[in-house]
Motif scaffolding. Structure first.
Motif, PDB file in Angstrom:
ATOM      1  N   PHE A   1       0.849  -1.084  -0.042  1.00 32.84           N
ATOM      2  CA  PHE A   1       0.117  -0.091  -0.142  1.00 32.84           C
ATOM      3  C   PHE A   1       0.815   1.272   0.117  1.00 32.84           C
ATOM      4  CE2 PHE A   1      -1.583   3.277   2.761  1.00 32.84           C
ATOM      5  CZ  PHE A   1      -2.531   3.900   1.706  1.00 32.84           C
ATOM      6  N   ILE A   2       1.891   1.193   1.015  1.00 35.21           N
ATOM      7  CA  ILE A   2       2.673   2.556   1.060  1.00 35.21           C
ATOM      8  C   ILE A   2       3.292   2.771  -0.296  1.00 35.21           C
ATOM      9  CG2 ILE A   2       4.842   3.658   2.076  1.00 35.21           C
ATOM     10  CD1 ILE A   2       3.703   1.994   4.603  1.00 35.21           C
ATOM     11  N   ALA A   3       4.057   1.775  -1.072  1.00 34.77           N
ATOM     12  CA  ALA A   3       4.445   1.796  -2.594  1.00 34.77           C
ATOM     13  C   ALA A   3       3.604   2.209  -3.664  1.00 34.77           C
ATOM     14  CB  ALA A   3       5.264   0.689  -2.585  1.00 34.77           C
ATOM     15  N   HIS A   4       2.277   2.202  -3.428  1.00 34.88           N
ATOM     16  CA  HIS A   4       1.279   2.728  -4.047  1.00 34.88           C
ATOM     17  C   HIS A   4       1.133   4.230  -4.108  1.00 34.88           C
ATOM     18  CE1 HIS A   4      -1.727   2.290  -7.114  1.00 34.88           C
ATOM     19  NE2 HIS A   4      -2.587   2.760  -6.530  1.00 34.88           N
ATOM     20  N   ASP A   5       0.788   4.716  -5.095  1.00 28.33           N
ATOM     21  CA  ASP A   5       0.619   6.131  -5.106  1.00 28.33           C
ATOM     22  C   ASP A   5      -0.811   6.691  -4.867  1.00 28.33           C
ATOM     23  OD1 ASP A   5      -0.170   5.669  -7.505  1.00 28.33           O
ATOM     24  OD2 ASP A   5       1.364   6.994  -8.901  1.00 28.33           O
ATOM     25  N   GLY A   6      -1.687   5.695  -4.741  1.00 28.20           N
ATOM     26  CA  GLY A   6      -3.146   5.965  -4.672  1.00 28.20           C
ATOM     27  C   GLY A   6      -3.459   6.447  -2.979  1.00 28.20           C
TER      28      GLY A   6
ATOM     29  N   PRO B   1      -6.028   5.989   0.283  1.00 28.11           N
ATOM     30  CA  PRO B   1      -6.531   4.650   0.800  1.00 28.11           C
ATOM     31  C   PRO B   1      -7.871   4.427   0.211  1.00 28.11           C
ATOM     32  CG  PRO B   1      -5.675   5.810   2.544  1.00 28.11           C
ATOM     33  CD  PRO B   1      -5.224   6.868   1.323  1.00 28.11           C
ATOM     34  N   ARG B   2      -8.769   5.490  -0.140  1.00 28.06           N
ATOM     35  CA  ARG B   2     -10.039   5.357  -0.378  1.00 28.06           C
ATOM     36  C   ARG B   2      -9.883   4.987  -2.018  1.00 28.06           C
ATOM     37  NH1 ARG B   2     -14.487   6.508   2.171  1.00 28.06           N
ATOM     38  NH2 ARG B   2     -13.261   7.856   3.655  1.00 28.06           N
ATOM     39  N   ASP B   3      -9.135   5.406  -2.466  1.00 27.38           N
ATOM     40  CA  ASP B   3      -8.990   4.956  -3.994  1.00 27.38           C
ATOM     41  C   ASP B   3      -8.496   3.645  -4.297  1.00 27.38           C
ATOM     42  OD1 ASP B   3      -9.725   7.514  -4.747  1.00 27.38           O
ATOM     43  OD2 ASP B   3      -7.852   8.193  -5.291  1.00 27.38           O
ATOM     44  N   VAL B   4      -7.560   3.170  -3.128  1.00 32.39           N
ATOM     45  CA  VAL B   4      -7.016   1.813  -3.094  1.00 32.39           C
ATOM     46  C   VAL B   4      -8.134   0.882  -3.167  1.00 32.39           C
ATOM     47  CG1 VAL B   4      -5.549   0.267  -2.014  1.00 32.39           C
ATOM     48  CG2 VAL B   4      -4.687   2.437  -2.704  1.00 32.39           C
ATOM     49  N   GLY B   5      -8.949   1.275  -1.939  1.00 31.65           N
ATOM     50  CA  GLY B   5     -10.144   0.405  -1.455  1.00 31.65           C
ATOM     51  C   GLY B   5     -11.051  -0.049  -2.545  1.00 31.65           C
ATOM     52  N   ASP B   6     -11.363   1.287  -3.605  1.00 26.91           N
ATOM     53  CA  ASP B   6     -12.398   1.261  -4.617  1.00 26.91           C
ATOM     54  C   ASP B   6     -11.762   0.303  -5.769  1.00 26.91           C
ATOM     55  OD1 ASP B   6     -14.100   2.677  -3.077  1.00 26.91           O
ATOM     56  OD2 ASP B   6     -13.623   4.556  -4.066  1.00 26.91           O
ATOM     57  N   MET B   7     -10.385   0.720  -5.879  1.00 23.32           N
ATOM     58  CA  MET B   7      -9.929  -0.043  -7.012  1.00 23.32           C
ATOM     59  C   MET B   7     -10.014  -1.721  -6.529  1.00 23.32           C
ATOM     60  SD  MET B   7      -5.908  -0.302  -8.484  1.00 23.32           S
ATOM     61  CE  MET B   7      -5.304  -0.134  -6.654  1.00 23.32           C
ATOM     62  N   ILE B   8      -9.668  -2.033  -5.512  1.00 21.12           N
ATOM     63  CA  ILE B   8      -9.533  -3.539  -4.971  1.00 21.12           C
ATOM     64  C   ILE B   8     -11.206  -4.224  -5.477  1.00 21.12           C
ATOM     65  CG2 ILE B   8      -9.454  -5.111  -3.141  1.00 21.12           C
ATOM     66  CD1 ILE B   8      -7.315  -3.206  -2.096  1.00 21.12           C
ATOM     67  N   ARG B   9     -12.038  -3.244  -4.827  1.00 16.49           N
ATOM     68  CA  ARG B   9     -13.530  -4.076  -4.799  1.00 16.49           C
ATOM     69  C   ARG B   9     -14.094  -3.894  -6.376  1.00 16.49           C
ATOM     70  NH1 ARG B   9     -13.142  -1.519   0.232  1.00 16.49           N
ATOM     71  NH2 ARG B   9     -13.326   0.424  -0.650  1.00 16.49           N
ATOM     72  N   SER B  10     -13.521  -2.739  -7.103  1.00 14.69           N
ATOM     73  CA  SER B  10     -13.876  -2.739  -8.454  1.00 14.69           C
ATOM     74  C   SER B  10     -13.350  -4.116  -9.409  1.00 14.69           C
ATOM     75  CB  SER B  10     -13.246  -1.557  -9.349  1.00 14.69           C
ATOM     76  OG  SER B  10     -11.896  -1.901  -9.493  1.00 14.69           O
ATOM     77  N   MET B  11     -12.458  -4.685  -8.846  1.00 14.43           N
ATOM     78  CA  MET B  11     -11.906  -6.079  -9.504  1.00 14.43           C
ATOM     79  C   MET B  11     -12.645  -7.201  -8.837  1.00 14.43           C
ATOM     80  SD  MET B  11      -7.688  -5.557  -9.910  1.00 14.43           S
ATOM     81  CE  MET B  11      -7.278  -4.008 -10.674  1.00 14.43           C
ATOM     82  N   GLY B  12     -13.696  -7.222  -7.976  1.00  9.60           N
ATOM     83  CA  GLY B  12     -14.384  -8.132  -7.527  1.00  9.60           C
ATOM     84  C   GLY B  12     -13.650  -8.719  -6.317  1.00  9.60           C
ATOM     85  N   LEU B  13     -12.726  -8.087  -5.736  1.00 11.72           N
ATOM     86  CA  LEU B  13     -12.189  -8.426  -4.456  1.00 11.72           C
ATOM     87  C   LEU B  13     -12.466  -7.579  -3.089  1.00 11.72           C
ATOM     88  CD1 LEU B  13      -8.564  -8.574  -6.094  1.00 11.72           C
ATOM     89  CD2 LEU B  13     -10.105 -10.606  -5.733  1.00 11.72           C
ATOM     90  N   GLU B  14     -12.483  -8.401  -2.219  1.00  6.58           N
ATOM     91  CA  GLU B  14     -12.553  -7.596  -0.829  1.00  6.58           C
ATOM     92  C   GLU B  14     -11.283  -7.818  -0.118  1.00  6.58           C
ATOM     93  OE1 GLU B  14     -14.508  -9.894   2.605  1.00  6.58           O
ATOM     94  OE2 GLU B  14     -15.404 -10.816   0.763  1.00  6.58           O
ATOM     95  N   ILE B  15     -11.147  -6.831   0.737  1.00  6.06           N
ATOM     96  CA  ILE B  15      -9.765  -6.827   1.844  1.00  6.06           C
ATOM     97  C   ILE B  15     -10.315  -7.479   2.913  1.00  6.06           C
ATOM     98  CG2 ILE B  15      -8.069  -5.228   2.835  1.00  6.06           C
ATOM     99  CD1 ILE B  15      -9.182  -3.061   1.050  1.00  6.06           C
TER     100      ILE B  15
END
Length: 628
Positions: A36-41, A43-57
């Motif tokens: 997560f830290i290495a990514h430039d998005g 937290p909310r955008d990261v969560g949305d990106m994950i869920r948009s792929m049909g995944l949950e955290i």
């Protein structure tokens, strides 16, 4: 069953990891904080990106060095926790992994740790979050899941539970059945990993050598049986730290991970049917009856040379395909198909690899069931158009784009030789070769775990320990896979450099799959004589080998003379003897081997490999000379 995998298990950046995980069929991810830290998005955008792929955290991890700290470190730990809770809420996940402390200032004591976790549970409850405690195998004071459970039990908070990791339990040789005493609703999360049996520092072992369940030597099935016996219904997740995987292909690693989880849970259900495993029914591992056929893709002059070589080996041109340019060569129970088609899969294989094995037929008890299991394990099917009147034989993709066809008796697929081939007149002679003993598939070393997992999850096969084979120009890793009755044997040979014979074969053939085929005889000397009369050219073996053989084994001089006369290599183990005779290399490094096993010999002549390779390389193009 909800499947999950930690992002640290997969190579690539965060979006690449997520794409591979979603494509493999996982339900969720453990988000590793570093990813997560290495990514430039945000937290909310990261969560949305994950869920948009049909995944949950399914989990946020890790939170380190929390329990047992003196002030002011304790206050700082709670402050860190609140910041991570903020992050979790923005990401959209409700469970955090807290691993047992390795902090040099951490104090021991179950009650002290329990008090810390009760207070942390109170903080988490205010936000609707949960805290899971995991015992690291190298934790300073808590390094056993039984102690971690006692901390959770004494904390006695609804929002505090236990996280179990198979590596931490099995690496310390803790009896996994101790897990059965833990209430399932207090196990918040389960992480799985296997590992090879290596005697080394626990932390280094974990951080560099974990692999997928079924790829190592740990009894992950017994661990998971104990977990499921508690009534656990949460996610089943992979947490893999592996240097090889970090440099691998994300999609391939993710597919292997999914395959390993599905096969593991099927094994759990099979081993202990009373357990409730939320996994759709799937056919059992296929029972095999050996290889039904081996098919070569070839053309022109190369096809003529291959067929001439088959003739010297005692094979008879016994039939031709009714509509295609396929010839069938047989000897006793062995079928070799020579495919000279100018279109279709074989033609494409020839264009890519040159003369090579493009198709392997495996005799199984249930062809449709084998393919159904393969699909459940994430394997890609193979299909190409079938002409009218021909059989549609189930198939999947194998190594390097090759194909595995499955043939059974019950569905009539074994009649393909009568339905699709027209016999041609042949003489009745043969060389005493009776069956295929094994095939050897060559690959890059970093592919070996994947293909070992492929075979052992699809078929009832066990793997032997990996061994090093010495080539004059490097090492090749080798591992044998075998069914209980020995009807199907496959050796996997992993090359790390193109300078070895195996590596040169890969480079020259653009990663063709099968490098050698071992044929079995019941009388090696009678077969050698028959081959010689047919013009077979055996691999010349150094006289130094036979002088050494006389020193290593108690063999009679007449036997030694016969071995040397025919170029036969010899080995023995505690059970019996083994004889090997090799063809000269052909088609860029392929070769045939003729073997005889006596009195239950169980190996593959490993001690002879360096001498065989040296002899083969003396006949191949010199070092540094390009292929033309």
């Amino acid at each position: 069953m909800k499947t999950s995998i930690a992002t640290v298990s997969i190579a690539g950046n965060l979006p690449e990891k997520l794409e591979a995980i979603a494509a493999a069929g996982f339900d969720g991810i453990e988000i590793f904080e570093q990813d997560f830290i290495a990514h430039d998005g945000n937290p909310r955008d990261v969560g949305d990106m994950i869920r948009s792929m049909g995944l949950e955290i399914t989990l946020f991890q890790p939170f380190r060095d929390f329990e047992g700290l003196p002030e002011p470190l304790r206050a700082k730990a709670f402050d860190r926790a609140e910041r991570k809770f903020d992050l979790m809420q923005e990401l959209g996940t409700e469970l955090v992994l807290v691993c047992s402390s390795c902090h040099p200032a951490a104090l021991g004591g179950i009650d002290r740790a329990a008090a810390d976790f009760y207070e942390l549970g109170e903080c988490a409850a205010k936000r609707g979050l949960r805290v899971g405690f995991e015992a690291l195998a190298w934790g300073k004071h808590v390094n056993d899941h039984r102690d971690a459970w006692e901390v959770v039990r004494r904390a006695d908070h609804a929002n505090v539970g236990l996280i179990l990791d198979s590596f931490h339990t099995l690496a310390r040789k803790i009896d996994p059945d101790t897990i059965r005493r833990i209430p399932g609703d207090k196990i918040f999360f389960v992480q799985l990993a296997d590992a090879p049996a290596i005697d080394m520092d626990m932390l280094y072992w974990s951080r560099h050598f974990r692999n997928m369940p079924g790829e190592g030597d740990m009894d992950v099935t017994s661990f998971m049986r104990a977990v499921m016996a508690t009534g656990y219904t949460g996610p089943v997740s992979l947490e893999i730290f592996n240097d090889q995987f970090r440099g691998g292909q994300p999609k391939g690693i993710a597919k292997d991970g999914y395959r390993s989880l599905v096969a593991l849970m099927d094994d759990v259900r099979t081993a202990e049917p009373s357990l409730s495993v939320d996994l759709a029914p799937m056919p059992p591992r296929a029972k095999t009856f050996g290889l039904s056929f081996i098919e070569f893709a070839t053309k022109g002059r190369e096809a003529e040379k291959l067929e001439a070589l088959l003739g010297t080996l005692g094979f008879q041109h016994s039939a031709n395909h009714v509509t295609k340019s396929l010839s069938l060569w047989t000897q006793n129970d062995i079928r070799i198909v020579v495919n000279k088609e100018s279109a279709g899969h074989a033609s494409s294989a020839y264009t890519t690899h040159g003369t090579s094995v493009c198709d392997i037929g495996i005799a199984v008890d249930d062809a449709a069931g084998t393919v159904a299991r393969a699909q459940r394990l994430g394997t890609d099917l193979f299909r190409q158009p079938v002409d009218a009147g021909q059989l549609d034989i189930p198939a999947i993709l194998g190594q390097s784009g090759s194909v595995l066809h499955f043939i059974d008796d019950a569905s009539g697929l074994s009649d393909v030789w009568d339905v699709e081939f027209t016999p041609v007149k042949t003489d009745s002679g043969h060389a005493g070769i009776t069956r295929i003993d094994h095939i050897a598939q060559t690959m890059s070393y970093d592919e070996m775990l994947s293909w070992s997992l492929f075979y052992t999850t699809l078929f009832d096969m066990a793997k032997s320990p990996m061994v090093d084979v010495v080539d004059p120009d490097g090492l090749v890793r080798s591992q044998a896979l075998e069914t209980p009755d020995g009807t199907l044997r496959v050796t996997l040979n992993g090359a790390e450099t193109h300078r070895t014979m195996a590596g040169s074969f890969l480079a020259d053939s653009f990663h063709a799959s099968v490098q050698h085929i071992a044929l079995a005889t019941d009388d090696i000397f009678a077969t050698a004589q028959a081959l010689s009369s047919r013009g077979f050219e055996a691999l010349p073996i150094s006289r130094n080998y036979y002088a050494d053989l006389a020193a290593r084994f108690d063999l009679s001089p007449p036997l030694l003379d016969r071995l040397e006369a025919y170029g036969i290599l010899y080995d023995e183990d505690a059970h019996g003897a083994f004889y090997q005779l090799y063809s000269k290399p052909f088609a860029g490094g392929m070769f045939f081997e003729i073997v005889q096993r006596q009195s239950g010999y169980g190996g593959f002549g490993g001690p002879n490999a360096p001498f065989r390779i040296a002899a083969q390389k003396r006949l191949m193009r010199p070092k540094g000379m390009p292929k033309v």
